[in-house]
Scaffold this motif. Structure first.
Motif, PDB file in Angstrom:
ATOM      1  N   PRO B  89      44.423  40.564  40.895  1.00  0.00           N
ATOM      2  CA  PRO B  89      43.778  40.907  41.931  1.00  0.00           C
ATOM      3  C   PRO B  89      44.440  40.479  43.419  1.00  0.00           C
ATOM      4  O   PRO B  89      45.165  39.377  43.404  1.00  0.00           O
ATOM      5  CB  PRO B  89      42.392  40.372  41.777  1.00  0.00           C
ATOM      6  N   ARG B  94      39.456  38.814  46.708  1.00  0.00           N
ATOM      7  CA  ARG B  94      38.453  38.027  45.791  1.00  0.00           C
ATOM      8  C   ARG B  94      37.717  36.791  46.325  1.00  0.00           C
ATOM      9  O   ARG B  94      36.906  36.406  46.117  1.00  0.00           O
ATOM     10  CB  ARG B  94      39.355  37.666  44.251  1.00  0.00           C
ATOM     11  N   GLN B  95      38.616  36.312  47.341  1.00  0.00           N
ATOM     12  CA  GLN B  95      37.931  35.130  48.055  1.00  0.00           C
ATOM     13  C   GLN B  95      36.650  35.588  48.887  1.00  0.00           C
ATOM     14  O   GLN B  95      35.747  34.982  48.903  1.00  0.00           O
ATOM     15  CB  GLN B  95      38.908  34.532  48.991  1.00  0.00           C
ATOM     16  N   ALA B  97      34.847  38.180  48.369  1.00  0.00           N
ATOM     17  CA  ALA B  97      33.985  38.474  47.200  1.00  0.00           C
ATOM     18  C   ALA B  97      33.217  37.214  46.792  1.00  0.00           C
ATOM     19  O   ALA B  97      32.032  37.175  46.720  1.00  0.00           O
ATOM     20  CB  ALA B  97      34.451  39.026  45.976  1.00  0.00           C
ATOM     21  N   ALA B  98      33.869  36.102  46.423  1.00  0.00           N
ATOM     22  CA  ALA B  98      33.378  35.039  45.836  1.00  0.00           C
ATOM     23  C   ALA B  98      32.401  34.179  46.931  1.00  0.00           C
ATOM     24  O   ALA B  98      31.316  33.824  46.476  1.00  0.00           O
ATOM     25  CB  ALA B  98      34.500  34.045  45.543  1.00  0.00           C
ATOM     26  N   GLU B 329      40.943  47.770  42.055  1.00  0.00           N
ATOM     27  CA  GLU B 329      39.508  46.961  41.653  1.00  0.00           C
ATOM     28  C   GLU B 329      38.521  47.949  40.942  1.00  0.00           C
ATOM     29  O   GLU B 329      37.598  48.401  41.458  1.00  0.00           O
ATOM     30  CB  GLU B 329      39.040  46.476  42.896  1.00  0.00           C
ATOM     31  N   GLY B 363      28.988  45.030  45.393  1.00  0.00           N
ATOM     32  CA  GLY B 363      30.559  44.429  44.982  1.00  0.00           C
ATOM     33  C   GLY B 363      31.548  45.580  45.588  1.00  0.00           C
ATOM     34  O   GLY B 363      32.619  45.095  46.022  1.00  0.00           O
TER      35      GLY B 363
END
Lengths: 506, 506
Positions: B89, B94-95, B97-98, B329, B363
């Motif tokens: 990814p 992803r950062q 999202a986290a 994704e 998300g």
């Protein structure tokens, strides 16, 4: 007509087809040219009032308004984590989610995540791989196993991961099942009145008929199998073929909870009339007095009855969701349904249909895992999880009791104090003057009441007419999710008294 | 018949309704009693082969098998991040999202997140609140604004957030639009052959007719407006009312890219025949040779033509997704569609229908934001983002070229080297002997080929018959997502040569 006469004149023989001209005369994307059935869909929870609330919210945000309130409270929808309500998410759930989003965090931020969270995220990642990948259409097999174990622990009956379908919230599953069950426009589904309008909306979408049966407000919105029998008789007389019975337990909008003996009667009724039982159990963990009013699943009742000798295998589809309960993770879109007494052929058809949509959102699936496998006593995350979930349960219970009491003290208002779910559904007496005013405004009387409430207080509720109610009765549904309950109830009271002053109470 | 004669005999007058007995005699949830139309749905991408591949994967996992391969490669579906393919990814995505999952991380793990990621997550959180809350049904307004700016930058024409609907992947939007457009079983939608089977599956689900038009393999799977005219003429002669034209660009399964002049012709064709244009543009960022084969959106072409004097306002719905491109994704379920030349009344209907499903997964929505607002030059996250996305583009392009070359070198195989998307769609000559063997097995000949390939190599592809192809031609679709391309192509070659040895090549 014009096209027909033109066609006869033969004046445009070089057109590839005469029909193309007839089509050209109409715009291809007007309401007239679209699926008429869809235009009958009504979904009050996000209807006129919710849209008006959004415009107020925009006005408040941009400033320069002269609204008599400084915030909009969206009590129209069970959305615990929305702005202004701010029910905090469960930390465990979000820690697991953050780690599955970016697994490197476990090493990059040592000591930040509890050991059980790290272990859980690692376990999920080993099973799933990247959460950016499509999963099995039915949902990650490992998570379905977790769901099956959760159901077994709840019901003391076996559950199989093969019978479980993870979904994007419960709504997606309901829509699919109703789409499957409706084979002709004369097919119908029994729905409670009042009902969560997902059911009528979905039936409209799939060309099916609602078969309404009344819940009894005088006995705490109880479900009476006799009234279902009556609705069946009436429906059949009208040429409707009943296919399924929808039960919402705990009730939405009523908050009522079924007892086991009524549930048994309902299962037997389904057997007698060859109905599929659709059990909407998304509020199963919203119980305000679990000792006196526990939740029993229909799965347990069906299996208990079979054990006790019931010959009929009543097909049951049970829905659950991460949007409600203490999880409140509406935005993730996670949930599941379980098939009971459903053949492998039908299950294969369900699989094929869900596979066209590829898979439910992985964030929702991981949310389901956290819901069905919360931290256990002794786990590092347990104490925080326990205090967070206890606080949510306690706040909801105390607000529900207080709100019902205060509403009941108002002139012309009576409100069943619901033992479950997130809502109250107070009944309001509306005067002839109010009804006349509504008629003049072209609105349902309770919609006029709710609009006036929104205009005066910024509180957005849903009129009872959006859920269905007996002729001549008026209600509204509001959530019990507000944080500052005193201020909130105070606003409701002042508004109602002002309304009574304006329109009278009888 | 039995029930009818029983009823006439009047032998069960005490039943509440004679109909209940007739229902009782049939099980309520058998295939016979369910929506027959749904049973015609076919979705080969997740059909027989994919299910068999899953059972092989289970066997490999549990050990004790004697399969001639040690891993299953799911080349049946464009799922870049799946286990075994492992396209990483994008770290930025992803950062963000986290951090939106657990905002406290920014302070708990100082120095771990780049400053632009922290700023982005904070900005999103301020707009959205908790990602555990339902958003606006149409998607978070702020993210829709970002999408509108992305479209404006791409097309040099205005775009409005009000015309954008965020969705759970592109499929959800396609299904909704087809449901809206089909008003009667005689309505049809023009779909390319070969097509992505979502279209035929969705049409079957909503009781509509596919109107197939052929793409031309001999000129790189080009789209010929003449062949669409021919399909229209034939459809109308058969009593079908054409409602819309589906164009997949870049093509799936073909990978072909339309040039601007063909696109203009197609828009004019829609104007002429009053068709809604459904533009599936989910592969717009999968271009293997962007300099020579750039992507142009239909939105741009429509607006350019209007600027140049086209009077007709062709209604256009353009679909995009975070599942493909460099984002890959799939599991988040994110995407959007944009309405062009669609009235506010129709838009309000779309809104009402999506609101029944509450909202797209948050998300996925945040994934859309990351896709349309990637790091810019000068941002701390830019260098890593650039190297990651460059690597994905380069790997896909080189694999596609190499795979096409090697496939073309095989006896009886010819393969268009596609300039876009994630797939190749080689044509395979199958001998009379192979066709006879397939007939005996009750399978399509290319399905027999694909099953034999899976059995021999563990590589799962989709037979061309799942996408549609000309009578007497055979193909299969495979993704170009495998990591070890040499090993992968080697397996394909050995299998094919073995097949030719067994069945001959003519």
């Amino acid at each position: 007509m014009l096209v027909a006469s033109l066609r006869r004149s033969g004046s445009f023989l070089r057109q590839p087809s005469s029909l193309s001209l007839s089509l050209k005369t109409m715009r291809p994307l007007t309401l007239d040219s679209l699926n008429q059935q869809l235009q009958t869909v009504q979904y009050a929870v996000r209807g006129e009032l919710a849209i008006k609330a959004e415009t107020y919210r925009d006005q408040l945000k941009s400033g320069g308004h002269n609204l008599p309130f400084d915030k909009v409270i969206s009590s129209n929808i069970g959305n615990p984590q929305q702005k202004g309500l701010d029910q905090p998410p469960i930390t465990f759930t979000r820690q697991v989610a953050a780690l599955t989003e970016w697994p490197a965090l476990a090493e990059l931020a040592p000591g930040v995540f509890p050991a059980d969270v790290i272990a859980r995220a690692k376990e999920l990642q080993e099973e799933i791989g990247s959460i950016g990948a499509y999963s099995h259409s039915q949902g990650v097999p490992f998570i379905r196993k977790s769901v099956a174990r959760f159901i077994e622990a709840r019901d003391a009956h076996p559950a199989s991961p093969d019978d479980i379908f993870l979904t994007a919230g419960a709504s997606a599953g309901v829509s699919l099942l109703i789409n499957m069950l409706i084979t002709a426009p004369t097919d119908g589904v029994l729905i409670p009145i009042p009902q969560y309008p997902l059911y009528t909306a979905t039936l409209a979408q799939h060309h099916g008929r609602p078969i309404p049966y009344n819940l009894d407000e005088t006995s705490g919105w109880s479900t009476d199998p006799e009234s279902i029998e009556a609705a069946l008789t009436k429906a059949k007389a009208e040429g409707t073929t009943p296919k399924a019975l929808v039960i919402i337990n705990p009730g939405n909008p009523t908050g009522a909870l079924l007892n086991s003996s009524t549930m048994e009667e309902l299962v037997r009724l389904c057997a007698r009339h060859s109905l599929v039982l659709l059990a909407d159990e998304v509020y199963q963990n919203n119980l305000h007095d679990a000792k006196n009013h526990p939740f029993t699943s229909f799965k347990k009742v069906v299996r208990d009855l079979e054990k006790a000798g019931l010959q009929d295998k009543v097909p049951l589809v049970s829905f659950h969701s991460i949007s409600k309960g203490v999880s409140g993770e509406c935005g993730r879109r996670g949930g599941y349904f379980e098939l009971t007494n459903v053949s492998t052929e039908v299950r294969a058809l369900v699989y094929k249909l869900v596979s066209v949509g590829l898979c439910p959102p992985l964030g929702g699936q991981i949310g389901v895992d956290s819901m069905v496998r919360p931290p256990k006593e002794g786990d590092p995350s347990y104490p925080l999880w326990k205090s967070e979930t206890d606080a949510i349960h306690a706040a909801l219970a105390s607000r529900t009791i207080l709100m019902a009491q205060r509403l009941n003290a108002l002139p012309g208002v009576s409100c069943v104090q619901s033992p479950g779910a997130l809502y109250l559904f107070p009944r309001i007496a509306l005067s002839a003057r109010a009804i006349a005013a509504a008629k003049e405004a072209g609105k349902e009387p309770d919609a006029l009441y709710a609009l006036a409430m929104l205009d005066a207080t910024g509180i957005c509720v849903v009129p009872g007419s959006g859920f269905g109610q007996k002729e001549g009765e008026w209600h509204y549904r509001l959530t019990c999710l507000c944080p500052g309950v005193e201020e909130y109830v105070g606003k409701l009271e002042r508004f109602h008294l002002g309304w009574v002053e304006k329109y009278g109470s009888e």
